[in-house]
Design an enzyme around this catalytic site. Sequence first.
Site, PDB file in Angstrom:
ATOM      1  N   HIS A 139      36.018  39.204  41.604  1.00  0.00           N
ATOM      2  CA  HIS A 139      36.629  38.203  40.580  1.00  0.00           C
ATOM      3  C   HIS A 139      37.618  37.723  41.184  1.00  0.00           C
ATOM      4  O   HIS A 139      38.632  38.204  42.253  1.00  0.00           O
ATOM      5  CB  HIS A 139      37.217  39.322  39.622  1.00  0.00           C
ATOM      6  N   HIS A 140      38.218  36.469  40.937  1.00  0.00           N
ATOM      7  CA  HIS A 140      39.363  35.256  41.299  1.00  0.00           C
ATOM      8  C   HIS A 140      40.540  36.195  41.021  1.00  0.00           C
ATOM      9  O   HIS A 140      41.473  35.837  41.947  1.00  0.00           O
ATOM     10  CB  HIS A 140      39.208  34.230  40.706  1.00  0.00           C
ATOM     11  N   ALA A 141      40.622  36.993  39.919  1.00  0.00           N
ATOM     12  CA  ALA A 141      41.731  37.643  39.881  1.00  0.00           C
ATOM     13  C   ALA A 141      42.294  38.956  40.870  1.00  0.00           C
ATOM     14  O   ALA A 141      43.582  38.962  41.290  1.00  0.00           O
ATOM     15  CB  ALA A 141      41.875  38.686  38.613  1.00  0.00           C
TER      16      ALA A 141
END
Length: 481
Positions: A139-141
């Site tokens: 995930h980019h988070a």
Amino acid sequence: MGQLTTVDATFLHAETGTTHAHIAGVGVVDPAGCPGGRLTAPLVASLIRERAHLAAPLRQRLVQVPFSLDHPYWEDDPDFAPERHISEIGLPAPGTRRQLAEVVAMLHERPLDRARPLWEIVIIQGLEGGLAAVYAKVHHAATDGVMAAETLAALLDLTPEPREVHPEAEPVPERAPALGDMLRTGLLKAALHPLKAALSMARAVPHADEIPGVAAIPGVGLASAFVQGALRREGLPRVPRSSAPPTPFNRPIGPRRAVACGELPLDEIKRIGRGLGGSVNDVVMALCATALRQWLDKRGELPDRPLVAGVPVSLRGGRPSGDAGNQVSIMTAPLATHIPDPVVRYTAVRRDMDLVKRRFAVTSGNWVRELSGLVPAPVAGPLTRLVLQAGAAVSLRPINLVISNVPGPQFPLYLCGARVLGYYPISVVTDVSGGLNITVFSYDGTVDIGIVACRDLVPDPAEIIDHLEDALDELKALAAD
């Protein structure tokens, strides 16, 4: 990794039924060097178990703050089990690259489970030539491009024989703050937010002419220049501005994806740069301009003004990532698809990229962080999704597409003894950034291309790969003259 930054949290908030904010890559590997000549899920799980201490995104999960009063925290998952994140599937015979792309597209459509560390690996067996593929998603988070590269480096080796990695001491599990501490911190931040937001806005205003979409509003450039003058920042390079024209891939996206992978020789791209002037990135952008021009022209959809490309940029400056979360911004640049002459087109692309890079070098692109902090945490999620939905409804187009160029190692790497032959990045598409994303990764003498698109808008992105190859031939001929 501590608490999510405002930029990290924005990637969580942006997810909807049609948009998932994970990034991925497809590695094509030769498993001949693996035990038994086969790369398996248990083999990869064992490797990750041994090296998880080297990469926080592999072992940490989200902890939500009650009532969304503050952004979530990261903590080590007490039930961390790598095998829960890894699976194997097989391609039907004959196992072509197009079949691989179809499977990867389906895998990329699936969201990650937020109840555990935000990553997934799928080993895809049966690729033609006795090869296999590894689809890795995070995930980019949890990571930006630099952190993702560091995570890969923790798992990959320089030789077929995996190196031994042991922690110097038993790692102390990182835990999120206690419930009461999270609530107190959240309440304090909420009380101070108006002041913080005002400061963020003041810092962002001088750079308003860099913000996608905002920069095209009449008067913004003059207002930004006035503020820069008042702050005695005269002489900043003026960024080329244009509004993003309508294209077939700038319509509301659906939930399905289409993927294509390809490669170009890095030495040829460098030779073009030496012959025509410009960097590898300049040549890549010019190749994309030509390929997109051909794709749009074939459909009678070629705009009479340049496309606007978003170009992600790391803010780390080559420093180790540490645990500071996403440190990424985005430059916007005209992409001269409207120019028929290839020499003039290349010159325009190189000139515009030079202006954008020189301006970015001065301002550092910090407006992304400043703008993401304007909205208080309790309403950030609903408001972000509302803005994205509204943007889709009114065909908001701050940019046409994202094009990213990631430099990689120029030597072979190995996963559990399997040689990595190519690595193709697969990124994100959204209603606001466009239903088409082109990411390239230079590795071991090639430029590996990964294209992801909304299947409803660009059903067969492999056609763009073909156009990129044609564009390379065109520039090679020009550089040879």
